[in-house]
Motif scaffolding. Sequence first.
Motif, PDB file in Angstrom:
ATOM      1  N   UNK A  77       0.834  -1.196   0.000  1.00  0.00           N
ATOM      2  CA  UNK A  77       0.000   0.000   0.000  1.00  0.00           C
ATOM      3  C   UNK A  77       0.867   1.243   0.000  1.00  0.00           C
ATOM      4  N   UNK A  78       0.259   2.329  -0.419  1.00  0.00           N
ATOM      5  CA  UNK A  78       0.939   3.618  -0.308  1.00  0.00           C
ATOM      6  C   UNK A  78       0.493   4.308   0.960  1.00  0.00           C
ATOM      7  N   UNK A  79       1.479   4.707   1.781  1.00  0.00           N
ATOM      8  CA  UNK A  79       1.194   5.422   3.030  1.00  0.00           C
ATOM      9  C   UNK A  79       1.561   6.874   2.738  1.00  0.00           C
ATOM     10  N   UNK A  80       0.550   7.707   2.611  1.00  0.00           N
ATOM     11  CA  UNK A  80       0.785   9.055   2.095  1.00  0.00           C
ATOM     12  C   UNK A  80       1.100  10.063   3.183  1.00  0.00           C
ATOM     13  N   UNK A  81       2.236  10.682   3.075  1.00  0.00           N
ATOM     14  CA  UNK A  81       2.545  11.841   3.919  1.00  0.00           C
ATOM     15  C   UNK A  81       3.675  12.622   3.273  1.00  0.00           C
ATOM     16  N   UNK A  82       3.782  13.860   3.616  1.00  0.00           N
ATOM     17  CA  UNK A  82       4.836  14.666   3.010  1.00  0.00           C
ATOM     18  C   UNK A  82       5.964  14.926   3.998  1.00  0.00           C
ATOM     19  N   UNK A  83       7.163  14.654   3.595  1.00  0.00           N
ATOM     20  CA  UNK A  83       8.351  15.025   4.354  1.00  0.00           C
ATOM     21  C   UNK A  83       9.521  15.011   3.379  1.00  0.00           C
ATOM     22  N   UNK A  84      10.461  15.940   3.524  1.00  0.00           N
ATOM     23  CA  UNK A  84      11.520  16.038   2.507  1.00  0.00           C
ATOM     24  C   UNK A  84      12.404  14.792   2.351  1.00  0.00           C
ATOM     25  N   UNK A  85      12.401  13.907   3.365  1.00  0.00           N
ATOM     26  CA  UNK A  85      13.216  12.689   3.189  1.00  0.00           C
ATOM     27  C   UNK A  85      12.462  11.623   2.395  1.00  0.00           C
ATOM     28  N   UNK A  86      11.230  11.978   1.976  1.00  0.00           N
ATOM     29  CA  UNK A  86      10.391  11.016   1.248  1.00  0.00           C
ATOM     30  C   UNK A  86       9.956  11.657  -0.071  1.00  0.00           C
ATOM     31  N   UNK A  87      10.826  11.594  -1.111  1.00  0.00           N
ATOM     32  CA  UNK A  87      10.592  12.394  -2.309  1.00  0.00           C
ATOM     33  C   UNK A  87       9.299  12.052  -3.060  1.00  0.00           C
ATOM     34  N   UNK A  88       8.807  10.817  -2.956  1.00  0.00           N
ATOM     35  CA  UNK A  88       7.575  10.471  -3.678  1.00  0.00           C
ATOM     36  C   UNK A  88       6.338  10.908  -2.906  1.00  0.00           C
ATOM     37  N   UNK A  89       6.510  11.385  -1.660  1.00  0.00           N
ATOM     38  CA  UNK A  89       5.408  11.788  -0.781  1.00  0.00           C
ATOM     39  C   UNK A  89       4.498  10.620  -0.398  1.00  0.00           C
ATOM     40  N   UNK A  90       4.951   9.416  -0.634  1.00  0.00           N
ATOM     41  CA  UNK A  90       4.283   8.248  -0.031  1.00  0.00           C
ATOM     42  C   UNK A  90       5.334   7.170   0.209  1.00  0.00           C
ATOM     43  N   UNK A  91       5.117   6.424   1.288  1.00  0.00           N
ATOM     44  CA  UNK A  91       6.014   5.308   1.583  1.00  0.00           C
ATOM     45  C   UNK A  91       5.304   4.032   1.159  1.00  0.00           C
ATOM     46  N   UNK A  92       6.016   3.163   0.456  1.00  0.00           N
ATOM     47  CA  UNK A  92       5.415   1.873   0.099  1.00  0.00           C
ATOM     48  C   UNK A  92       5.547   0.960   1.317  1.00  0.00           C
ATOM     49  N   UNK A  93       4.398   0.466   1.773  1.00  0.00           N
ATOM     50  CA  UNK A  93       4.354  -0.328   2.991  1.00  0.00           C
ATOM     51  C   UNK A  93       3.283  -1.393   2.820  1.00  0.00           C
TER      52      UNK A  93
END
Length: 473
Positions: A77-93
């Motif tokens: 799943x895509x875990x959506x949040x914005x932070x500069x260390x996460x360039x796609x703005x979602x973490x695959x989890x």
Amino acid sequence: MKYRTVIGLEIHAELLTKSKAFCTCSAEFGGGENTKVCPGCAGFPGTLPIFNQGAVTLAVKAGLALNCQINKYSVFDRKNYFYPDLPSAYQISQYEYPICTNGYIDIGGKRIRINRIHIEEDAGKLVHDDLEGVSLADYNRSGVPLIEIVTEPDISSAEEAREFVEQVAQRLKYAGVCDAKMEEGSLRCDVNISIMPYDATEFGTRTEIKNLNSFKSIVRAIEYEYQRQCDLLESGKKVIRQTLHFNENHGTTKPLRSKEEAHDYRYFPDADIPAVLLTDEDIEKIKATMPELPDSRIKRYTEEYSLPFADAKLLVSEKALSDFYDEAVKVYPAYKQVSNMVLVELLRRLNDTGASIDELKFTPAQLAELVKLSDEGTVSKNAAKDILLIMFEQGGHPLDIAEKNGFIIKDDIELIEKTADEILAENPKAVAEYKEGSQKVFGFLMGQMFKKIGKSASPQTVKEILNKKLSNL
Ligand code: ADP
Ligand code: MG
Ligand code: ZN
């Protein structure tokens, strides 16, 4: 203590795959900033993930090592949040369908349940440069595969938490899932903690301490946070649901962000990545590659080999050590004697030099043979230690070393008798003292004997002959 501690852990472990989870960049730790990055793991639009199957194998191994159910169907799943260390703005989890569920490990007779293990990708790293007043992003770590191990809130003290993380780390290392180097961040731990009166039936409000990276910090953070929550309740205040940062220097926790409500990450299945499907056969194949785990080895050592528990525990502290021991006793099953040689003499050399088992210049079979030579009286116990030192420094076969250095006990009676005559003649004063009843000088005379004959005579024979000669004087 009025309040019970309730703790649940979330452990992040980096998987030992060569490449990243969704691209072919190297997943190795370190290197120059942004040298292990491609458009995919840098989050460029239009790139497509290529899933690394190795991550599934390792996650399944983790599940097997932690007594989990392995799920044949799991989804990214895509875990959506914005932070500069996460360039796609979602973490695959993995969210609703994680790869492993319902595990446990027992510590000190108590079962700690594991709710789930899921696969996800790591984020990049921000480097804050206060001098220039800028923050720089390094995406080398971005996309490195992790597993997250989530426990039920079954842990009730700082010590239990430490023991649990230690056990998890050891099992992951045995299974080759993760190197569990907390100092390099390959194993990190979030602690969820709440307190409740002993007679209460409902859990208290919890806080979450993020990213603890040593066993010591885990213990200190829990002890501090327990006290802080007790003080709040005692003074009529409430614990607020918060995410906290533990300051190692001050030993205190500080809020990172408040979390009154559940997060809204807007999880949804990642349409670019197919579901992970496993068959019974796949799982059996992975199972067949699992090594015997530490608790089973301890059981074998104590019950079948009759080793003391402390020795067994020390032997399994490192898989390579335990493997070495197992290979050695296959050749010569004198369990206790081989264990002594490994735990006393070999570990001493390893500790002295900082070398690791993999760097040894001799094989387990050669160590076994050395112990056998000593047990059979071919060389003395003292000579065996010297031989081990030579093997350690130069390698070589124990019997050859013994022969070359004159360590083989020959018990040349004529030579020993001749030497005894010489020693007694050279030490009239000691002989006189002995005659007057001093037992102490006997040891001195024995020492003189060995100086002349070397290690090739057995202490018993030398003692007998020396005794005989003295009483004939
Ligand atoms: P979230 O989705 O908010 O992270 P979870 O239900 O997944 O919450 O739980 C996260 C962790 O918090 C788990 O390890 C769980 O055992 C632990 N936990 C849940 N409730 C409590 C509580 N009241 N006190 C301490 N730990 C708790
Ligand atoms: Mg969570
Ligand atoms: Zn990449």
